[in-house]
Enzyme design. Structure first.
Site, PDB file in Angstrom:
ATOM      1  N   GLY A 180       0.261  34.512 -43.061  1.00 48.39           N
ATOM      2  CA  GLY A 180       0.500  33.081 -42.271  1.00 48.39           C
ATOM      3  C   GLY A 180       1.661  32.419 -42.847  1.00 48.39           C
ATOM      4  O   GLY A 180       2.764  32.931 -43.262  1.00 48.39           O
ATOM      5  N   GLU A 188      11.555  28.665 -39.339  1.00 50.47           N
ATOM      6  CA  GLU A 188      11.218  29.586 -38.656  1.00 50.47           C
ATOM      7  C   GLU A 188      10.705  29.341 -37.140  1.00 50.47           C
ATOM      8  O   GLU A 188      10.010  28.399 -36.992  1.00 50.47           O
ATOM      9  CB  GLU A 188      10.049  30.105 -39.336  1.00 50.47           C
ATOM     10  CG  GLU A 188       9.463  31.650 -38.838  1.00 50.47           C
ATOM     11  CD  GLU A 188       8.338  32.101 -39.430  1.00 50.47           C
ATOM     12  OE1 GLU A 188       7.445  31.501 -40.090  1.00 50.47           O
ATOM     13  OE2 GLU A 188       8.157  33.367 -39.369  1.00 50.47           O
ATOM     14  N   GLU A 215       1.719  37.130 -47.768  1.00 45.26           N
ATOM     15  CA  GLU A 215       2.744  37.731 -46.641  1.00 45.26           C
ATOM     16  C   GLU A 215       3.078  36.457 -45.715  1.00 45.26           C
ATOM     17  O   GLU A 215       2.206  36.166 -44.910  1.00 45.26           O
ATOM     18  CB  GLU A 215       2.026  38.798 -45.670  1.00 45.26           C
ATOM     19  CG  GLU A 215       1.782  39.924 -46.567  1.00 45.26           C
ATOM     20  CD  GLU A 215       2.968  40.683 -46.902  1.00 45.26           C
ATOM     21  OE1 GLU A 215       4.014  40.277 -46.780  1.00 45.26           O
ATOM     22  OE2 GLU A 215       2.746  41.581 -47.844  1.00 45.26           O
ATOM     23  N   LEU A 216       4.036  35.643 -45.975  1.00 44.21           N
ATOM     24  CA  LEU A 216       4.316  34.415 -45.530  1.00 44.21           C
ATOM     25  C   LEU A 216       5.673  34.300 -44.385  1.00 44.21           C
ATOM     26  O   LEU A 216       5.797  35.428 -43.888  1.00 44.21           O
ATOM     27  CB  LEU A 216       4.463  33.433 -46.417  1.00 44.21           C
ATOM     28  CG  LEU A 216       3.476  33.519 -47.423  1.00 44.21           C
ATOM     29  CD1 LEU A 216       3.663  32.349 -48.631  1.00 44.21           C
ATOM     30  CD2 LEU A 216       2.035  33.097 -47.142  1.00 44.21           C
ATOM     31  N   CYS A 219       6.787  37.921 -38.077  1.00 47.60           N
ATOM     32  CA  CYS A 219       7.408  37.225 -39.036  1.00 47.60           C
ATOM     33  C   CYS A 219       8.759  37.996 -39.751  1.00 47.60           C
ATOM     34  O   CYS A 219       9.600  37.363 -40.139  1.00 47.60           O
ATOM     35  CB  CYS A 219       6.317  37.284 -40.179  1.00 47.60           C
ATOM     36  SG  CYS A 219       5.602  38.713 -40.680  1.00 47.60           S
ATOM     37  N   LYS A 223     -11.542  36.882 -42.734  1.00 45.55           N
ATOM     38  CA  LYS A 223     -11.626  35.724 -41.870  1.00 45.55           C
ATOM     39  C   LYS A 223     -10.281  35.897 -40.829  1.00 45.55           C
ATOM     40  O   LYS A 223      -9.232  35.451 -41.201  1.00 45.55           O
ATOM     41  CB  LYS A 223     -11.709  34.203 -42.450  1.00 45.55           C
ATOM     42  CG  LYS A 223     -11.836  33.178 -41.300  1.00 45.55           C
ATOM     43  CD  LYS A 223     -11.553  31.979 -41.435  1.00 45.55           C
ATOM     44  CE  LYS A 223      -9.936  31.829 -41.302  1.00 45.55           C
ATOM     45  NZ  LYS A 223      -9.525  32.158 -40.170  1.00 45.55           N
ATOM     46  N   TRP A 246      -2.918  35.231 -35.932  1.00 43.25           N
ATOM     47  CA  TRP A 246      -3.142  35.482 -34.427  1.00 43.25           C
ATOM     48  C   TRP A 246      -2.016  36.173 -33.748  1.00 43.25           C
ATOM     49  O   TRP A 246      -2.258  37.020 -32.813  1.00 43.25           O
ATOM     50  CB  TRP A 246      -3.334  34.237 -33.620  1.00 43.25           C
ATOM     51  CG  TRP A 246      -2.337  32.977 -34.106  1.00 43.25           C
ATOM     52  CD1 TRP A 246      -2.497  32.063 -34.780  1.00 43.25           C
ATOM     53  CD2 TRP A 246      -1.014  33.052 -33.547  1.00 43.25           C
ATOM     54  NE1 TRP A 246      -1.466  31.352 -35.007  1.00 43.25           N
ATOM     55  CE2 TRP A 246      -0.248  32.043 -34.236  1.00 43.25           C
ATOM     56  CE3 TRP A 246       0.023  33.992 -33.004  1.00 43.25           C
ATOM     57  CZ2 TRP A 246       0.921  31.605 -34.033  1.00 43.25           C
ATOM     58  CZ3 TRP A 246       1.294  33.539 -32.735  1.00 43.25           C
ATOM     59  CH2 TRP A 246       1.611  32.206 -33.214  1.00 43.25           C
ATOM     60  N   GLU A 284      -9.166  32.747 -35.446  1.00 42.38           N
ATOM     61  CA  GLU A 284     -10.149  32.237 -34.623  1.00 42.38           C
ATOM     62  C   GLU A 284      -9.829  32.542 -33.149  1.00 42.38           C
ATOM     63  O   GLU A 284     -10.608  32.192 -32.373  1.00 42.38           O
ATOM     64  CB  GLU A 284     -10.655  30.649 -34.938  1.00 42.38           C
ATOM     65  CG  GLU A 284     -11.487  30.542 -36.120  1.00 42.38           C
ATOM     66  CD  GLU A 284     -10.942  30.919 -37.244  1.00 42.38           C
ATOM     67  OE1 GLU A 284     -10.034  30.709 -37.551  1.00 42.38           O
ATOM     68  OE2 GLU A 284     -11.452  31.071 -38.310  1.00 42.38           O
TER      69      GLU A 284
HETATM   70  P1  NAD Z   1      -0.695  27.542 -39.129  1.00 41.41           P
HETATM   71  O1  NAD Z   1      -0.009  27.382 -40.334  1.00 41.41           O
HETATM   72  O2  NAD Z   1      -1.693  26.329 -39.045  1.00 41.41           O
HETATM   73  O3  NAD Z   1      -1.691  28.808 -39.083  1.00 41.41           O
HETATM   74  C1  NAD Z   1      -1.169  30.183 -39.479  1.00 41.41           C
HETATM   75  C2  NAD Z   1      -2.296  30.945 -40.054  1.00 41.41           C
HETATM   76  O4  NAD Z   1      -2.895  30.580 -41.059  1.00 41.41           O
HETATM   77  C3  NAD Z   1      -3.341  30.844 -38.855  1.00 41.41           C
HETATM   78  O5  NAD Z   1      -3.939  32.326 -38.627  1.00 41.41           O
HETATM   79  C4  NAD Z   1      -4.354  29.790 -39.188  1.00 41.41           C
HETATM   80  O6  NAD Z   1      -5.781  30.081 -38.807  1.00 41.41           O
HETATM   81  C5  NAD Z   1      -4.229  29.928 -40.832  1.00 41.41           C
HETATM   82  N1  NAD Z   1      -4.733  29.006 -41.516  1.00 41.41           N
HETATM   83  C6  NAD Z   1      -3.973  27.773 -41.280  1.00 41.41           C
HETATM   84  N2  NAD Z   1      -4.598  27.009 -42.487  1.00 41.41           N
HETATM   85  C7  NAD Z   1      -5.481  27.636 -43.229  1.00 41.41           C
HETATM   86  C8  NAD Z   1      -6.161  27.409 -44.295  1.00 41.41           C
HETATM   87  N3  NAD Z   1      -6.264  26.197 -45.090  1.00 41.41           N
HETATM   88  N4  NAD Z   1      -6.945  28.415 -44.791  1.00 41.41           N
HETATM   89  C9  NAD Z   1      -6.910  29.739 -44.376  1.00 41.41           C
HETATM   90  N5  NAD Z   1      -6.114  30.110 -43.318  1.00 41.41           N
HETATM   91  C10 NAD Z   1      -5.407  29.223 -42.673  1.00 41.41           C
HETATM   92  O7  NAD Z   1       0.175  27.384 -38.018  1.00 41.41           O
HETATM   93  P2  NAD Z   1      -0.162  27.994 -36.543  1.00 41.41           P
HETATM   94  O8  NAD Z   1       0.370  27.100 -35.619  1.00 41.41           O
HETATM   95  O9  NAD Z   1      -1.331  28.912 -36.148  1.00 41.41           O
HETATM   96  O10 NAD Z   1       1.298  29.155 -36.519  1.00 41.41           O
HETATM   97  C11 NAD Z   1       2.505  28.496 -36.612  1.00 41.41           C
HETATM   98  C12 NAD Z   1       3.332  29.099 -38.008  1.00 41.41           C
HETATM   99  O11 NAD Z   1       2.733  30.015 -38.674  1.00 41.41           O
HETATM  100  C13 NAD Z   1       4.629  29.833 -37.321  1.00 41.41           C
HETATM  101  O12 NAD Z   1       5.587  28.970 -37.140  1.00 41.41           O
HETATM  102  C14 NAD Z   1       4.926  30.825 -38.485  1.00 41.41           C
HETATM  103  O13 NAD Z   1       5.443  30.403 -39.227  1.00 41.41           O
HETATM  104  C15 NAD Z   1       3.451  30.913 -39.158  1.00 41.41           C
HETATM  105  N6  NAD Z   1       2.703  32.296 -38.946  1.00 41.41           N
HETATM  106  C16 NAD Z   1       3.209  33.391 -39.504  1.00 41.41           C
HETATM  107  C17 NAD Z   1       2.726  34.521 -39.540  1.00 41.41           C
HETATM  108  C18 NAD Z   1       3.044  35.729 -40.152  1.00 41.41           C
HETATM  109  O14 NAD Z   1       2.734  36.844 -39.704  1.00 41.41           O
HETATM  110  N7  NAD Z   1       3.890  35.373 -41.311  1.00 41.41           N
HETATM  111  C19 NAD Z   1       1.556  34.576 -38.527  1.00 41.41           C
HETATM  112  C20 NAD Z   1       1.324  33.554 -37.708  1.00 41.41           C
HETATM  113  C21 NAD Z   1       1.585  32.334 -37.908  1.00 41.41           C
END
Ligand code: NAD
Length: 478
Positions: A228, A381, A250-251, A284, A175, A151, A178
């Protein structure tokens, strides 16, 4: 302008989910519902897979020049609609409109760059050991791909996946998050209007873990890309490994910023504030662990704190706003947790450290000084508008501390000494290093991390490479 209706995009059709499930999309500036997002059920996902297989056949049979012409036309539509798409982005994610528009435009550049680079997927001819034999190496698109994007960059992260997949001749089921679906939909609408054949790009939504665990094991899917958190990335990489599928991950990151005493401290502090609070720190590659040389520590902390405290925070659609709300309420709780823990560990809260008001997800730009490595924020992070600052005295000490964590995405260092700059560039365990600059992400440069920050690259020739396979053809006379 305003927030457009939300649909799935499967096999060239814009439609609702067949199961009737869905969820509300909120504006983080006021927590009001701005849209209703349909979810895809398993039957819809099956259709998307069939469409992606057919789309791949059509798309990979076209020349890269024909493909690039369609993609470029789509991105011209995106540019013509940049204001409207940026408004969608700000409404769903919160970042200031100017930042959102910049993101939309650079995302169009990324997709165009991949489309052009796709015309240069050269193979080679290897001299054979016998006369009349030809040894040819050719590059081919890997096949139908799936990608999952977060997001924080609703245009940029989908653009990297759409660009890489479509530019190389692959089809894609994307995907997007959301929480921020409208921006990716706007890009897909532009490509659809530009004449993208049906099934080449499909957009689905649902419960993330349900969608990923359903799609990744499908034999038709040949590659998985995810942006993510590290925890989710590890889980998806394991699923992909079971099917022997290549992945791009890309984490998370926890970028060190090392500032030596031979720089213009006021200038570096100003650049650091701009870098830190961009997208409210939900980036990130955000600068997150500030290590300042002992001799200029006080000067840096004072300058940084003054600018952070003066920053205008508000609804991203309002003029003059430098920082918008956090993207969701989870981040607010996370910020409070980081601040409380750091203060309990002895950090000095110089400014911020609390939510602003109780409408929307606003948090004060926060500065924590003298933060010990025992504080959670020096290990996890933060992904938010908090700058933890500590001091260092020598290069080896600060390099060791910078490299201590599992993360290795971005790192930054500021010094006027060329020898020291080289030692830092070589010594930092990081996929990207900015020396005297926070600018480390361009369409033509490789973006990605090492260690727990993932593997594979997006952008640059490396980004396209990850959507290609190599075929060796040895051709002898009959
Ligand atoms: P999260 O780990 O639940 O989700 C991160 C992203 O992954 C979201 O877009 C979510 O829809 C997706 N996701 C989660 N579980 C998934 C699955 N099983 N299959 C496919 N997609 C899945 O956490 P959050 O609360 O949305 O974000 C918090 C943490 O996520 C942050 O602290 C950060 O570390 C990380 N994050 C990193 C990036 C990046 O650009 N690397 C981007 C967004 C969030």
């Amino acid at each position: 302008m305003g927030y457009e209706p939300l649909d799935l995009f499967i096999n060239g059709q814009w439609r609702k989910g067949s199961g009737g499930a869905g969820e509300a999309v909120l504006n983080p500036a006021n927590a009001q519902t701005i849209g209703e997002l349909p979810h895809a059920n398993e039957a819809d996902l099956d259709e998307a897979v069939v469409a992606a297989v057919q789309g791949f056949k059509t798309w990979s049979a076209m020349s890269p020049f024909e493909r690039a012409a369609i993609i470029r036309k789509g991105m011209a539509i995106v540019r013509a609609r940049a204001d409207a798409i940026a408004e969608t982005l700000t409404l769903e994610e919160g970042k200031p409109f100017g930042e959102a528009k910049g993101e939309v435009l650079v995302s169009a550049d990324i997709i165009d760059w991949y489309a052009d680079e796709g015309c240069r997927t050269y193979g080679r001819v290897i001299p054979a050991r016998q006369a009349g034999v030809r040894h040819i190496v050719q590059r081919e698109p890997v096949g139908p791909c799936v990608a999952f994007t977060p997001w924080n960059f609703p245009a940029l992260t989908p653009a990297r996946k759409i660009g890489g997949a479509l530019g190389s001749g692959c089809s894609l089921i994307l995907k997007p998050s959301e929480e921020t679906p409208g921006t990716a939909i706007a890009f897909a609408r532009a490509l659809d209007e530009a004449g993208l054949p049906k099934g080449v790009l499909n957009i689905v939504f649902g419960v993330p873990s349900d969608v990923s665990s359903y799609l990744i094991p499908k034999t038709e899917i040949r590659k998985v890309s995810f942006t993510g958190s590290t925890a989710v990335g590890k889980h998806l990489a394991q699923m992909a490994a079971a099917g022997m599928k290549p992945v791009t991950m890309e984490l998370g990151g926890h970028a060190p910023v090392i500032v030596f005493d031979d720089v213009d401290v006021a200038k570096v502090a100003k650049m650091s504030v701009a870098g830190k609070y961009r997208n409210a720190g939900q980036v990130c590659i955000s600068p997150t662990r500030f290590f300042i040389h002992d001799k200029v520590y006080g000067e840096f902390v004072d300058a940084f704190t003054e600018m952070a405290a003066a920053m205008t925070v508000g609804d991203g659609m309002e003029k003059g706003v430098r920082m918008g709300p956090l993207a969701n309420d989870r981040r607010l709780d996370a910020m409070d947790g980081f601040v409380k823990d750091a203060v309990a560990n002895g950090a000095d809260l110089r400014t911020g450290g609390e939510r602003i008001g109780n409408q929307g997800y606003f948090y004060k730009p926060t500065v924590l000084a003298d933060v010990p490595t025992s504080a959670r924020i020096m290990n996890d992070e933060p992904f938010g508008p908090i700058a933890p600052i500590s001091r260092f005295r020598d290069l080896d000490e600060v390099l060791a501390e910078s490299n201590r964590l599992e993360y290795g995405l971005a790192a930054y260092a500021f010094t006027a000494d060329t020898g020291r700059a080289t030692a830092l560039a070589d010594g930092l365990e990081s996929g990207m290093v900015g020396i005297n600059s926070f600018n480390i992400s361009m369409p033509e440069t490789p973006f990605g991390g090492v260690k727990g920050s993932g593997y594979g690259r997006e952008g640059g020739v490396e980004g396209l490479e990850s959507y290609l396979t190599t075929k060796f053809v040895s051709q002898s006379p009959a």
